[in-house]
Motif scaffolding. Sequence first.
Motif, PDB file in Angstrom:
ATOM      1  N   LEU A 166      53.647  28.319  48.083  1.00  0.00           N
ATOM      2  CA  LEU A 166      53.086  28.282  46.607  1.00  0.00           C
ATOM      3  C   LEU A 166      54.443  28.297  45.840  1.00  0.00           C
ATOM      4  CD1 LEU A 166      50.160  31.090  47.183  1.00  0.00           C
ATOM      5  CD2 LEU A 166      49.985  28.436  46.605  1.00  0.00           C
ATOM      6  N   TRP A 167      55.458  29.242  46.174  1.00  0.00           N
ATOM      7  CA  TRP A 167      56.437  29.132  45.408  1.00  0.00           C
ATOM      8  C   TRP A 167      57.270  27.916  45.316  1.00  0.00           C
ATOM      9  CZ3 TRP A 167      58.236  32.798  41.791  1.00  0.00           C
ATOM     10  CH2 TRP A 167      57.586  34.184  41.876  1.00  0.00           C
ATOM     11  N   SER A 168      57.161  27.221  46.370  1.00  0.00           N
ATOM     12  CA  SER A 168      57.831  25.935  46.053  1.00  0.00           C
ATOM     13  C   SER A 168      57.152  24.886  45.467  1.00  0.00           C
ATOM     14  CB  SER A 168      57.952  25.524  47.854  1.00  0.00           C
ATOM     15  OG  SER A 168      58.562  24.281  48.015  1.00  0.00           O
ATOM     16  N   TRP A 169      55.858  24.983  45.496  1.00  0.00           N
ATOM     17  CA  TRP A 169      55.058  24.175  44.726  1.00  0.00           C
ATOM     18  C   TRP A 169      55.189  24.303  43.067  1.00  0.00           C
ATOM     19  CZ3 TRP A 169      49.900  25.722  41.998  1.00  0.00           C
ATOM     20  CH2 TRP A 169      49.361  24.599  41.571  1.00  0.00           C
ATOM     21  N   ALA A 170      55.425  25.861  42.711  1.00  0.00           N
ATOM     22  CA  ALA A 170      55.850  25.975  41.269  1.00  0.00           C
ATOM     23  C   ALA A 170      56.873  25.238  41.057  1.00  0.00           C
ATOM     24  CB  ALA A 170      55.903  27.585  41.215  1.00  0.00           C
ATOM     25  N   GLY A 171      58.002  25.381  42.037  1.00  0.00           N
ATOM     26  CA  GLY A 171      59.271  24.663  41.719  1.00  0.00           C
ATOM     27  C   GLY A 171      58.970  23.066  41.527  1.00  0.00           C
ATOM     28  N   VAL A 172      58.026  22.424  42.224  1.00  0.00           N
ATOM     29  CA  VAL A 172      58.082  21.043  42.193  1.00  0.00           C
ATOM     30  C   VAL A 172      57.181  20.878  40.665  1.00  0.00           C
ATOM     31  CG1 VAL A 172      56.351  19.185  43.124  1.00  0.00           C
ATOM     32  CG2 VAL A 172      57.756  20.641  44.733  1.00  0.00           C
ATOM     33  N   LEU A 173      56.317  21.591  40.601  1.00  0.00           N
ATOM     34  CA  LEU A 173      55.700  21.509  39.235  1.00  0.00           C
ATOM     35  C   LEU A 173      56.781  21.748  38.099  1.00  0.00           C
ATOM     36  CD1 LEU A 173      52.496  23.520  39.270  1.00  0.00           C
ATOM     37  CD2 LEU A 173      52.689  21.332  39.594  1.00  0.00           C
ATOM     38  N   ALA A 174      57.791  22.651  38.298  1.00  0.00           N
ATOM     39  CA  ALA A 174      58.873  22.614  37.238  1.00  0.00           C
ATOM     40  C   ALA A 174      59.817  21.426  37.064  1.00  0.00           C
ATOM     41  CB  ALA A 174      59.469  23.958  37.608  1.00  0.00           C
ATOM     42  N   THR A 175      59.853  20.633  38.073  1.00  0.00           N
ATOM     43  CA  THR A 175      60.968  19.670  38.275  1.00  0.00           C
ATOM     44  C   THR A 175      60.796  18.765  37.115  1.00  0.00           C
ATOM     45  OG1 THR A 175      60.638  19.616  40.751  1.00  0.00           O
ATOM     46  CG2 THR A 175      61.819  17.744  39.697  1.00  0.00           C
ATOM     47  N   ARG A 176      59.613  18.342  36.471  1.00  0.00           N
ATOM     48  CA  ARG A 176      59.708  17.264  35.591  1.00  0.00           C
ATOM     49  C   ARG A 176      60.100  18.157  34.183  1.00  0.00           C
ATOM     50  NH1 ARG A 176      54.241  14.070  34.433  1.00  0.00           N
ATOM     51  NH2 ARG A 176      55.104  13.108  36.559  1.00  0.00           N
ATOM     52  N   GLN A 177      59.847  19.271  34.011  1.00  0.00           N
ATOM     53  CA  GLN A 177      60.433  19.970  32.969  1.00  0.00           C
ATOM     54  C   GLN A 177      61.813  20.171  32.900  1.00  0.00           C
ATOM     55  OE1 GLN A 177      58.899  20.880  30.012  1.00  0.00           O
ATOM     56  NE2 GLN A 177      56.907  20.044  30.884  1.00  0.00           N
ATOM     57  N   LEU A 178      62.245  20.084  34.282  1.00  0.00           N
ATOM     58  CA  LEU A 178      63.837  20.514  34.272  1.00  0.00           C
ATOM     59  C   LEU A 178      64.631  19.137  34.316  1.00  0.00           C
ATOM     60  CD1 LEU A 178      63.895  22.791  37.588  1.00  0.00           C
ATOM     61  CD2 LEU A 178      64.257  23.400  35.324  1.00  0.00           C
ATOM     62  N   GLU A 179      64.100  18.114  33.940  1.00  0.00           N
ATOM     63  CA  GLU A 179      64.777  17.015  33.246  1.00  0.00           C
ATOM     64  C   GLU A 179      65.322  17.311  32.103  1.00  0.00           C
ATOM     65  OE1 GLU A 179      62.004  13.945  33.571  1.00  0.00           O
ATOM     66  OE2 GLU A 179      61.785  13.690  35.864  1.00  0.00           O
ATOM     67  N   ARG A 180      64.719  18.214  31.369  1.00  0.00           N
ATOM     68  CA  ARG A 180      65.505  18.861  29.962  1.00  0.00           C
ATOM     69  C   ARG A 180      66.389  19.584  30.124  1.00  0.00           C
ATOM     70  NH1 ARG A 180      60.198  20.878  27.210  1.00  0.00           N
ATOM     71  NH2 ARG A 180      61.871  21.525  25.365  1.00  0.00           N
ATOM     72  N   ARG A 181      67.686  19.346  29.954  1.00  0.00           N
ATOM     73  CA  ARG A 181      68.780  20.315  30.201  1.00  0.00           C
ATOM     74  C   ARG A 181      68.660  21.694  29.772  1.00  0.00           C
ATOM     75  NH1 ARG A 181      75.011  19.269  28.176  1.00  0.00           N
ATOM     76  NH2 ARG A 181      75.726  21.218  28.428  1.00  0.00           N
ATOM     77  N   ALA A 182      68.176  21.897  28.495  1.00  0.00           N
ATOM     78  CA  ALA A 182      67.944  23.178  28.085  1.00  0.00           C
ATOM     79  C   ALA A 182      67.042  23.948  29.012  1.00  0.00           C
ATOM     80  CB  ALA A 182      67.546  23.258  26.597  1.00  0.00           C
ATOM     81  N   VAL A 183      65.908  23.324  29.293  1.00  0.00           N
ATOM     82  CA  VAL A 183      64.828  24.108  30.161  1.00  0.00           C
ATOM     83  C   VAL A 183      65.500  24.485  31.345  1.00  0.00           C
ATOM     84  CG1 VAL A 183      62.835  23.826  31.331  1.00  0.00           C
ATOM     85  CG2 VAL A 183      63.091  23.139  29.173  1.00  0.00           C
ATOM     86  N   ARG A 184      66.464  23.739  32.069  1.00  0.00           N
ATOM     87  CA  ARG A 184      67.145  23.603  33.373  1.00  0.00           C
ATOM     88  C   ARG A 184      68.029  24.778  33.290  1.00  0.00           C
ATOM     89  NH1 ARG A 184      70.133  18.554  35.035  1.00  0.00           N
ATOM     90  NH2 ARG A 184      71.424  19.373  33.413  1.00  0.00           N
ATOM     91  N   ASN A 185      68.678  24.856  32.223  1.00  0.00           N
ATOM     92  CA  ASN A 185      69.824  26.169  32.167  1.00  0.00           C
ATOM     93  C   ASN A 185      69.221  27.258  31.998  1.00  0.00           C
ATOM     94  OD1 ASN A 185      71.808  23.958  32.363  1.00  0.00           O
ATOM     95  ND2 ASN A 185      72.299  23.806  29.790  1.00  0.00           N
ATOM     96  N   TRP A 186      67.943  27.269  31.292  1.00  0.00           N
ATOM     97  CA  TRP A 186      67.447  28.743  31.090  1.00  0.00           C
ATOM     98  C   TRP A 186      66.809  29.198  32.276  1.00  0.00           C
ATOM     99  CZ3 TRP A 186      68.553  32.213  27.824  1.00  0.00           C
ATOM    100  CH2 TRP A 186      69.038  31.842  26.554  1.00  0.00           C
ATOM    101  N   LEU A 187      66.239  28.093  33.262  1.00  0.00           N
ATOM    102  CA  LEU A 187      65.637  28.633  34.459  1.00  0.00           C
ATOM    103  C   LEU A 187      66.697  29.331  35.175  1.00  0.00           C
ATOM    104  CD1 LEU A 187      63.374  28.789  36.301  1.00  0.00           C
ATOM    105  CD2 LEU A 187      63.971  26.595  37.394  1.00  0.00           C
ATOM    106  N   ASP A 188      67.808  28.485  35.467  1.00  0.00           N
ATOM    107  CA  ASP A 188      69.020  29.085  36.109  1.00  0.00           C
ATOM    108  C   ASP A 188      69.614  30.422  35.708  1.00  0.00           C
ATOM    109  OD1 ASP A 188      69.329  27.070  37.754  1.00  0.00           O
ATOM    110  OD2 ASP A 188      70.997  25.799  36.808  1.00  0.00           O
ATOM    111  N   ARG A 189      69.487  30.422  34.243  1.00  0.00           N
ATOM    112  CA  ARG A 189      69.936  32.045  33.756  1.00  0.00           C
ATOM    113  C   ARG A 189      68.973  33.004  34.111  1.00  0.00           C
ATOM    114  NH1 ARG A 189      71.434  28.974  27.982  1.00  0.00           N
ATOM    115  NH2 ARG A 189      73.137  27.870  29.018  1.00  0.00           N
ATOM    116  N   LEU A 190      67.466  32.775  34.044  1.00  0.00           N
ATOM    117  CA  LEU A 190      66.580  33.646  34.376  1.00  0.00           C
ATOM    118  C   LEU A 190      66.465  33.900  35.715  1.00  0.00           C
ATOM    119  CD1 LEU A 190      64.210  35.198  33.481  1.00  0.00           C
ATOM    120  CD2 LEU A 190      62.637  33.204  34.022  1.00  0.00           C
TER     121      LEU A 190
END
Length: 211
Positions: A166-190
């Motif tokens: 389930l958590w991996s599926w959430a990561g898959v769902l987040a992949t498209r959003q992570l194409e945006r650099r700002a979103v990806r960076n904030w996920l890394d920081r969180l």
Amino acid sequence: MDPLIATAGLIAVGALTPGPNNLIVLRETAARGWRGALPAVTGILVGGLSLLVAVAAGANVAFDREPRLAVAMSSGACLLLAGLGLGAIIQSFAPDGRTEDTGSRALAASFAGLFVFQFLNPKAWVLVVAAVASLDVSASGASTSAIGLAQLGALFVLIPGAGLALWSWAGVLATRQLERRAVRNWLDRLTGALLIGFALLLFHHSLEVIG
């Protein structure tokens, strides 16, 4: 309530709620896809199963004989989580928003790193010891013990496996959003901040043991 059902519920709570294992799998999936997260998932499941066998064999007795062993293990878990968290935060501030994982960070999130972490995490020991005690698999007759251990083994693979999926599926769902650099960076920081937070909680637990 049937002890097996109660134990399954206890494992489910630990498997589904946010924790270091789940956060690492989420981040690995978001960064590398579900195939890239398979080594981490496998390390968690095999490590948990190995820890179960170790506890059933009486390995937890060592903590009663040498309390400092628990402190040393907690310290190792703290360093691993803090290193992963700090690495994720540093990576988010890279000029291009992404850096290659260093050898130490890659190892920490690998099969070997997550396998070892299951043995370093004192909360994992508490969960496994409670599960073993609930079915009395270490003190019963040989046949009963083997059946109980097999039942627990199935629970420790199926339930955490479903939770990690389930958590991996959430990561898959987040992949498209992570194409945006700002979103990806904030996920890394969180995720980095949360991993450091878990490290501090483990450190606090170590201080309580010393006290």
